[in-house]
Design an enzyme around this catalytic site. Structure first.
Site, PDB file in Angstrom:
ATOM      1  CB  THR A   1      12.548  69.657 -19.744  1.00  0.00           C
ATOM      2  OG1 THR A   1      11.939  67.863 -20.580  1.00  0.00           O
ATOM      3  CG2 THR A   1      11.409  70.322 -19.929  1.00  0.00           C
TER       4      THR A   1
ATOM      5  CB  SER B   1      17.315  62.097 -20.274  1.00  0.00           C
ATOM      6  OG  SER B   1      16.402  61.589 -19.535  1.00  0.00           O
TER       7      SER B   1
ATOM      8  CB  THR C   1      13.579  65.053 -14.736  1.00  0.00           C
ATOM      9  OG1 THR C   1      12.501  64.748 -15.540  1.00  0.00           O
ATOM     10  CG2 THR C   1      14.173  66.835 -15.132  1.00  0.00           C
ATOM     11  CG  ASP C   2      12.783  60.969 -17.835  1.00  0.00           C
ATOM     12  OD1 ASP C   2      11.432  61.463 -17.660  1.00  0.00           O
ATOM     13  OD2 ASP C   2      12.119  60.800 -18.981  1.00  0.00           O
TER      14      ASP C   2
END
Length: 156
Positions: free
Chosen positions: A11, A52, A83-84
């Protein structure tokens, strides 16, 4: 002080489009979107750009090789990441880079770096500061793989 900025997508490197978020920014553009303190030089490198949630061991291997190459000329590495799966990547890298005595800091954001009220700028600046931090004897204060994300530091 030379810090490699390795971009992998996420992101932080997206732009808002009519269809939602879309990968848009390269490492060079991420580096230009922030200011570093005097004495810190960023060396931007695009490793790959992907969601990700699709990262596999092949990408971890590619990223570990990129970190290893960067460490030959740099004092530390900052990796922008989605971030995943950031925690999984940090864990994998901690084993793949075992014995590395320079900082490898992963960071990302909940909003694209060019968005109003983004957390991306602060996260990226702080990750760079952690990667550049030295003890009086010149050794890294954080000589390990870590995540910095919105005032939370996680060691792996």
């Amino acid at each position: 002080m030379r810090i490699a900025l390795l971009a992998t997508g996420g992101t932080i490197a997206c732009r808002q489009t009519p269809d939602g978020l879309s990968p848009a920014l390269h490492a060079e553009e991420l580096a230009k979107s922030i200011s570093c303190r005097d004495g810190v030089t960023l060396l931007p490198v695009d490793v790959f750009s992907m969601d990700s949630s699709n990262i596999q061991p092949e990408e971890w291997t590619q990223l570990a090789h990129a970190v290893d190459r960067a460490m030959q000329d740099c004092d530390g590495v900052v990796i922008t990441h989605g971030t995943d799966t950031m925690g999984y990547t940090a864990a994998a890298l901690s084993y793949m880079l075992l014995g590395q005595m320079k900082p490898v800091i992963l960071t990302g954001s909940q909003l694209p770096i060019g968005t109003l009220r983004t957390d991306g700028k602060e996260n990226l600046i702080t990750a760079i500061e952690i990667a550049a931090a030295k003890n009086p004897d010149g050794t890294a204060i954080v000589p390990e793989v870590c995540i910095f994300f919105e005032n939370m530091k996680e060691r792996h």
